[in-house]
Design a protein around this motif. Structure first.
Motif, PDB file in Angstrom:
ATOM      1  N   GLY A 120      -6.849   5.534  -5.072  1.00 38.20           N
ATOM      2  CA  GLY A 120      -7.980   6.309  -4.559  1.00 38.20           C
ATOM      3  C   GLY A 120      -7.578   7.187  -3.392  1.00 38.20           C
ATOM      4  N   GLN A 121      -6.765   6.662  -2.490  1.00 36.78           N
ATOM      5  CA  GLN A 121      -6.287   7.456  -1.352  1.00 36.78           C
ATOM      6  C   GLN A 121      -5.404   8.600  -1.837  1.00 36.78           C
ATOM      7  OE1 GLN A 121      -7.106   6.795   2.035  1.00 36.78           O
ATOM      8  NE2 GLN A 121      -6.310   8.851   2.257  1.00 36.78           N
ATOM      9  N   HIS A 122      -4.575   8.318  -2.829  1.00 36.42           N
ATOM     10  CA  HIS A 122      -3.695   9.344  -3.387  1.00 36.42           C
ATOM     11  C   HIS A 122      -4.517  10.468  -4.020  1.00 36.42           C
ATOM     12  CE1 HIS A 122      -0.065  11.019  -5.098  1.00 36.42           C
ATOM     13  NE2 HIS A 122      -0.596  10.963  -6.309  1.00 36.42           N
ATOM     14  N   LEU A 123      -5.560  10.101  -4.742  1.00 36.59           N
ATOM     15  CA  LEU A 123      -6.439  11.102  -5.358  1.00 36.59           C
ATOM     16  C   LEU A 123      -7.098  11.980  -4.291  1.00 36.59           C
ATOM     17  CD1 LEU A 123      -7.821  12.185  -7.944  1.00 36.59           C
ATOM     18  CD2 LEU A 123      -9.608  10.488  -7.535  1.00 36.59           C
ATOM     19  N   THR A 124      -7.575  11.370  -3.242  1.00 39.11           N
ATOM     20  CA  THR A 124      -8.200  12.120  -2.147  1.00 39.11           C
ATOM     21  C   THR A 124      -7.211  13.082  -1.502  1.00 39.11           C
ATOM     22  OG1 THR A 124      -9.742  10.311  -1.714  1.00 39.11           O
ATOM     23  CG2 THR A 124      -9.386  11.886   0.070  1.00 39.11           C
ATOM     24  N   ASP A 125      -6.028  12.588  -1.195  1.00 39.04           N
ATOM     25  CA  ASP A 125      -5.019  13.426  -0.545  1.00 39.04           C
ATOM     26  C   ASP A 125      -4.596  14.590  -1.427  1.00 39.04           C
ATOM     27  OD1 ASP A 125      -5.146  11.661   1.574  1.00 39.04           O
ATOM     28  OD2 ASP A 125      -3.309  10.589   1.029  1.00 39.04           O
ATOM     29  N   GLU A 126      -4.384  14.311  -2.705  1.00 42.27           N
ATOM     30  CA  GLU A 126      -3.963  15.369  -3.630  1.00 42.27           C
ATOM     31  C   GLU A 126      -5.040  16.442  -3.786  1.00 42.27           C
ATOM     32  OE1 GLU A 126      -1.117  16.112  -5.622  1.00 42.27           O
ATOM     33  OE2 GLU A 126      -0.244  14.824  -4.089  1.00 42.27           O
ATOM     34  N   SER A 127      -6.295  16.013  -3.900  1.00 42.47           N
ATOM     35  CA  SER A 127      -7.352  17.006  -4.097  1.00 42.47           C
ATOM     36  C   SER A 127      -7.559  17.862  -2.851  1.00 42.47           C
ATOM     37  CB  SER A 127      -8.656  16.326  -4.516  1.00 42.47           C
ATOM     38  OG  SER A 127      -9.172  15.525  -3.486  1.00 42.47           O
ATOM     39  N   LEU A 128      -7.338  17.299  -1.685  1.00 39.28           N
ATOM     40  CA  LEU A 128      -7.444  18.091  -0.455  1.00 39.28           C
ATOM     41  C   LEU A 128      -6.299  19.088  -0.316  1.00 39.28           C
ATOM     42  CD1 LEU A 128      -8.573  15.400   2.142  1.00 39.28           C
ATOM     43  CD2 LEU A 128      -9.895  17.371   1.346  1.00 39.28           C
ATOM     44  N   SER A 129      -5.169  18.791  -0.934  1.00 39.97           N
ATOM     45  CA  SER A 129      -4.000  19.661  -0.780  1.00 39.97           C
ATOM     46  C   SER A 129      -4.134  20.970  -1.552  1.00 39.97           C
ATOM     47  CB  SER A 129      -2.733  18.914  -1.203  1.00 39.97           C
ATOM     48  OG  SER A 129      -2.705  18.716  -2.605  1.00 39.97           O
ATOM     49  N   ILE A 130      -5.080  21.066  -2.481  1.00 40.86           N
ATOM     50  CA  ILE A 130      -5.261  22.316  -3.228  1.00 40.86           C
ATOM     51  C   ILE A 130      -5.617  23.453  -2.264  1.00 40.86           C
ATOM     52  CG2 ILE A 130      -6.643  23.504  -4.968  1.00 40.86           C
ATOM     53  CD1 ILE A 130      -6.980  20.795  -6.358  1.00 40.86           C
ATOM     54  N   GLY A 131      -6.538  23.204  -1.369  1.00 39.63           N
ATOM     55  CA  GLY A 131      -6.926  24.232  -0.398  1.00 39.63           C
ATOM     56  C   GLY A 131      -5.776  24.637   0.498  1.00 39.63           C
ATOM     57  N   ASP A 132      -4.929  23.675   0.864  1.00 34.38           N
ATOM     58  CA  ASP A 132      -3.774  23.993   1.708  1.00 34.38           C
ATOM     59  C   ASP A 132      -2.791  24.903   0.985  1.00 34.38           C
ATOM     60  OD1 ASP A 132      -4.866  22.354   3.649  1.00 34.38           O
ATOM     61  OD2 ASP A 132      -3.663  20.609   3.064  1.00 34.38           O
ATOM     62  N   VAL A 133      -2.588  24.634  -0.304  1.00 37.28           N
ATOM     63  CA  VAL A 133      -1.667  25.453  -1.091  1.00 37.28           C
ATOM     64  C   VAL A 133      -2.195  26.878  -1.222  1.00 37.28           C
ATOM     65  CG1 VAL A 133      -0.735  25.757  -3.420  1.00 37.28           C
ATOM     66  CG2 VAL A 133      -0.632  23.526  -2.335  1.00 37.28           C
ATOM     67  N   ARG A 166     -14.023  19.273   0.162  1.00 37.85           N
ATOM     68  CA  ARG A 166     -14.723  18.064  -0.276  1.00 37.85           C
ATOM     69  C   ARG A 166     -13.851  17.396  -1.335  1.00 37.85           C
ATOM     70  NH1 ARG A 166     -19.665  20.017  -2.339  1.00 37.85           N
ATOM     71  NH2 ARG A 166     -19.159  19.273  -4.393  1.00 37.85           N
ATOM     72  N   PRO A 167     -13.181  16.312  -0.992  1.00 38.00           N
ATOM     73  CA  PRO A 167     -12.166  15.760  -1.899  1.00 38.00           C
ATOM     74  C   PRO A 167     -12.759  14.977  -3.072  1.00 38.00           C
ATOM     75  CG  PRO A 167     -12.387  14.357   0.005  1.00 38.00           C
ATOM     76  CD  PRO A 167     -13.270  15.563   0.246  1.00 38.00           C
ATOM     77  N   MET A 168     -11.929  14.799  -4.082  1.00 39.69           N
ATOM     78  CA  MET A 168     -12.261  13.880  -5.167  1.00 39.69           C
ATOM     79  C   MET A 168     -12.026  12.471  -4.626  1.00 39.69           C
ATOM     80  SD  MET A 168     -10.363  15.736  -8.379  1.00 39.69           S
ATOM     81  CE  MET A 168     -10.898  14.542  -9.589  1.00 39.69           C
ATOM     82  N   ILE A 169     -12.931  11.567  -4.930  1.00 37.23           N
ATOM     83  CA  ILE A 169     -12.782  10.197  -4.442  1.00 37.23           C
ATOM     84  C   ILE A 169     -13.116   9.213  -5.551  1.00 37.23           C
ATOM     85  CG2 ILE A 169     -13.218  10.687  -2.009  1.00 37.23           C
ATOM     86  CD1 ILE A 169     -16.103   9.903  -2.419  1.00 37.23           C
ATOM     87  N   LEU A 170     -12.585   8.007  -5.415  1.00 38.44           N
ATOM     88  CA  LEU A 170     -12.973   6.904  -6.284  1.00 38.44           C
ATOM     89  C   LEU A 170     -14.036   6.107  -5.547  1.00 38.44           C
ATOM     90  CD1 LEU A 170      -9.605   5.490  -7.676  1.00 38.44           C
ATOM     91  CD2 LEU A 170     -11.313   6.814  -8.890  1.00 38.44           C
ATOM     92  N   ARG A 171     -15.162   5.920  -6.190  1.00 37.31           N
ATOM     93  CA  ARG A 171     -16.272   5.194  -5.569  1.00 37.31           C
ATOM     94  C   ARG A 171     -16.390   3.799  -6.146  1.00 37.31           C
ATOM     95  NH1 ARG A 171     -19.316   8.326  -2.477  1.00 37.31           N
ATOM     96  NH2 ARG A 171     -19.405  10.545  -2.881  1.00 37.31           N
ATOM     97  N   ALA A 172     -16.916   2.913  -5.335  1.00 35.32           N
ATOM     98  CA  ALA A 172     -17.216   1.554  -5.762  1.00 35.32           C
ATOM     99  C   ALA A 172     -18.730   1.405  -5.832  1.00 35.32           C
ATOM    100  CB  ALA A 172     -16.613   0.535  -4.809  1.00 35.32           C
ATOM    101  N   ALA A 173     -19.344   2.048  -6.814  1.00 31.89           N
ATOM    102  CA  ALA A 173     -20.788   1.971  -7.093  1.00 31.89           C
ATOM    103  C   ALA A 173     -21.652   2.184  -5.846  1.00 31.89           C
ATOM    104  CB  ALA A 173     -21.134   0.649  -7.761  1.00 31.89           C
ATOM    105  N   GLY A 174     -21.355   3.188  -5.090  1.00 33.99           N
ATOM    106  CA  GLY A 174     -22.149   3.499  -3.912  1.00 33.99           C
ATOM    107  C   GLY A 174     -21.882   2.585  -2.726  1.00 33.99           C
ATOM    108  N   PHE A 175     -21.021   1.605  -2.898  1.00 34.52           N
ATOM    109  CA  PHE A 175     -20.733   0.649  -1.832  1.00 34.52           C
ATOM    110  C   PHE A 175     -19.689   1.193  -0.874  1.00 34.52           C
ATOM    111  CE2 PHE A 175     -18.537  -3.155  -0.210  1.00 34.52           C
ATOM    112  CZ  PHE A 175     -19.603  -3.801   0.364  1.00 34.52           C
ATOM    113  N   GLY A 176     -18.793   1.978  -1.382  1.00 37.74           N
ATOM    114  CA  GLY A 176     -17.757   2.527  -0.529  1.00 37.74           C
ATOM    115  C   GLY A 176     -16.769   3.342  -1.331  1.00 37.74           C
ATOM    116  N   VAL A 177     -15.783   3.833  -0.645  1.00 36.79           N
ATOM    117  CA  VAL A 177     -14.743   4.659  -1.240  1.00 36.79           C
ATOM    118  C   VAL A 177     -13.465   3.832  -1.298  1.00 36.79           C
ATOM    119  CG1 VAL A 177     -13.393   6.767  -0.944  1.00 36.79           C
ATOM    120  CG2 VAL A 177     -15.808   6.736  -0.332  1.00 36.79           C
ATOM    121  N   MET A 178     -12.801   3.913  -2.438  1.00 33.97           N
ATOM    122  CA  MET A 178     -11.561   3.159  -2.608  1.00 33.97           C
ATOM    123  C   MET A 178     -10.427   3.930  -1.920  1.00 33.97           C
ATOM    124  SD  MET A 178     -12.843   0.687  -4.199  1.00 33.97           S
ATOM    125  CE  MET A 178     -11.494  -0.328  -4.715  1.00 33.97           C
ATOM    126  N   ASN A 179     -10.036   3.461  -0.750  1.00 30.99           N
ATOM    127  CA  ASN A 179      -8.957   4.068   0.019  1.00 30.99           C
ATOM    128  C   ASN A 179      -8.355   3.002   0.934  1.00 30.99           C
ATOM    129  OD1 ASN A 179     -10.889   3.838   2.031  1.00 30.99           O
ATOM    130  ND2 ASN A 179     -11.327   6.032   2.103  1.00 30.99           N
TER     131      ASN A 179
END
Length: 181
Positions: free
Chosen positions: A107-120, A146-159
């Motif tokens: 989940g953290q990797h997905l967030t970081d990768e999706s944020l890097s698109i804007g940087d590129v 606004r990054p892509m994230i993995l969610r745990a059913a509204g409970f939190g973000v997997m990171n």
């Protein structure tokens, strides 16, 4: 857990491809070809964002169960290991922690990768293109904040933060069990 990790890795490869498409489009010499390539990259990015929505829709309840059960099982198994000293409890702890770590790191990797698109995109010479395309580029860069994230059913973000939260809750279970015994 392995399936989610592999899906995230697949999405990560797609994100790298999108970054290459944006760079290729913005380095194009012909303005019409630049607009066409940029439009394709934007549609591809939009489709990938939709895929992220469906990934969360399919797996968010499973990840919620992993978090809730993982905290309780890690806490009880840790307490069992401290009381009995059996390696079985230690194996249970290691397996649950490993599963949790796989999902949260993915989940953290997905967030970081999706944020890097804007940087590129920002690192290209986007400021040298025409005004109409420059506005589109700015919209894409704003969306990439606004990054892509993995969610745990509204409970939190997997990171990484979720790993720490589950371990804190597990420690609370150990403390509670220790106080009651």
């Amino acid at each position: 857990m392995w399936l989610i990790m592999e899906i995230v890795e697949h999405v990560s490869v797609r994100i790298d491809h999108i970054k290459e498409l944006f760079v290729d489009a913005l380095n194009e010499g012909d303005s019409e070809e630049m607009k066409r390539k940029f439009g394709f990259a934007v549609r591809y990015h939009s489709d990938l964002l939709e895929l992220g929505f469906y990934i969360n829709k399919c797996f968010s309840s499973s990840m919620l169960c992993l978090i809730l059960l993982g905290a309780a099982i890690l806490g009880c198994a840790s307490f069992g290991y401290m009381q009995a000293g059996s390696s079985t409890y230690l194996i249970v702890c290691a397996c649950w922690f490993f599963g949790l770590a796989i999902i949260c790191i993915s989940g953290q990797h997905l967030t970081d990768e999706s944020l890097s698109i804007g940087d590129v995109i920002y690192d290209t010479k986007w400021y040298e293109v025409g005004l109409s395309l420059r506005k589109d580029i700015l919209f894409v860069m704003m969306r990439c904040q606004r990054p892509m994230i993995l969610r745990a059913a509204g409970f939190g973000v997997m990171n990484y933060i979720m790993i720490v939260s589950v371990l804190r809750t597990s420690y609370s279970f150990v403390s509670l069990l220790g106080a009651t015994s």
